[in-house]
Design a protein around this motif. Structure first.
Motif, short mmCIF file in Angstrom:
data_model
loop_
_atom_site.label_atom_id
_atom_site.label_comp_id
_atom_site.label_asym_id
_atom_site.label_seq_id
_atom_site.Cartn_x
_atom_site.Cartn_y
_atom_site.Cartn_z
N TYR A 1 -40.75 0.85 -37.51
CA TYR A 1 -40.33 -0.07 -36.46
C TYR A 1 -41.08 0.13 -35.14
CZ TYR A 1 -36.51 -0.72 -39.71
OH TYR A 1 -35.77 -0.96 -40.83
N LEU A 2 -41.92 1.15 -35.06
CA LEU A 2 -42.67 1.41 -33.83
C LEU A 2 -43.58 0.24 -33.48
CD1 LEU A 2 -43.66 5.18 -34.09
CD2 LEU A 2 -42.04 4.14 -32.52
N PHE A 3 -44.12 -0.41 -34.49
CA PHE A 3 -45.01 -1.55 -34.24
C PHE A 3 -44.29 -2.65 -33.47
CE2 PHE A 3 -47.00 0.22 -38.11
CZ PHE A 3 -48.26 0.46 -37.58
N PHE A 4 -43.03 -2.88 -33.82
CA PHE A 4 -42.26 -3.93 -33.14
C PHE A 4 -42.04 -3.60 -31.66
CE2 PHE A 4 -40.63 -4.40 -37.58
CZ PHE A 4 -41.29 -5.58 -37.85
N GLY A 5 -41.73 -2.35 -31.38
CA GLY A 5 -41.53 -1.94 -29.99
C GLY A 5 -42.80 -2.06 -29.16
N VAL A 6 -43.91 -1.60 -29.72
CA VAL A 6 -45.18 -1.68 -29.00
C VAL A 6 -45.59 -3.13 -28.82
CG1 VAL A 6 -47.64 -1.12 -29.15
CG2 VAL A 6 -45.94 0.62 -29.67
N ALA A 7 -45.40 -3.95 -29.84
CA ALA A 7 -45.73 -5.37 -29.73
C ALA A 7 -44.85 -6.05 -28.67
CB ALA A 7 -45.57 -6.06 -31.07
N ALA A 8 -43.57 -5.71 -28.65
CA ALA A 8 -42.68 -6.30 -27.65
C ALA A 8 -43.09 -5.91 -26.24
CB ALA A 8 -41.23 -5.88 -27.91
N LEU A 9 -43.47 -4.65 -26.05
CA LEU A 9 -43.94 -4.21 -24.74
C LEU A 9 -45.22 -4.93 -24.34
CD1 LEU A 9 -43.26 -0.38 -24.91
CD2 LEU A 9 -42.21 -2.01 -23.34
N ALA A 10 -46.14 -5.09 -25.28
CA ALA A 10 -47.39 -5.79 -24.98
C ALA A 10 -47.14 -7.25 -24.62
CB ALA A 10 -48.34 -5.68 -26.18
N ILE A 11 -46.25 -7.89 -25.35
CA ILE A 11 -45.93 -9.29 -25.06
C ILE A 11 -45.25 -9.41 -23.69
CG2 ILE A 11 -44.44 -11.21 -25.76
CD1 ILE A 11 -45.06 -10.35 -28.68
#
Length: 125
Positions: A98-108
């Protein structure tokens, strides 16, 4: 009350302002106070925006570092046996998918925040 009634009331009311220098000075003083408040609100808005951008960027960097550690160096994190690092290791191993989702959300969120600031400054000019 309807809008038409308010407009009619304002048209009929035509207040008369006395030619009093004290009234004009008081009005100017109040307008300067309002301008001061507006400047302070703008300054606080700018500071809070900077804090938001720094926080999002820091979260993005920390998230990418956590992903790099979990996926590239899994043997090294197995050595953490007790204390805070063991809890971090357990958390990262449990939720590494799930780390990908958190990093993607922060980037967005960072992109939206930076993009909204540019758009407002372009259209206000």
């Amino acid at each position: 009350m309807k809008d038409n009634n308010i407009e009619d009331l304002l048209r009929e009311a035509k207040p008369v302002v006395k030619d009093d220098p004290a009234f004009l000075m008081e009005t100017r003083r109040r307008m300067e106070q309002v301008e001061g408040i507006k400047k302070e609100v703008d300054r606080q808005h700018k500071n809070s925006r900077i804090i938001l951008i720094v926080t999002l960027a820091a979260g993005l960097v920390l998230g990418m570092l956590a992903m790099a550690v979990v996926f590239l160096f899994p043997e090294q994190i197995q050595g953490f046996q007790n204390g805070f690092l063991a809890n971090v290791r357990n958390f990262l191993q449990s939720y590494k998918q799930y780390l990908f989702f958190g990093v993607a959300a922060l980037a967005i969120a960072l992109g939206i925040t930076l993009g909204s600031g540019r758009r407002s400054s372009i259209f206000s000019a």
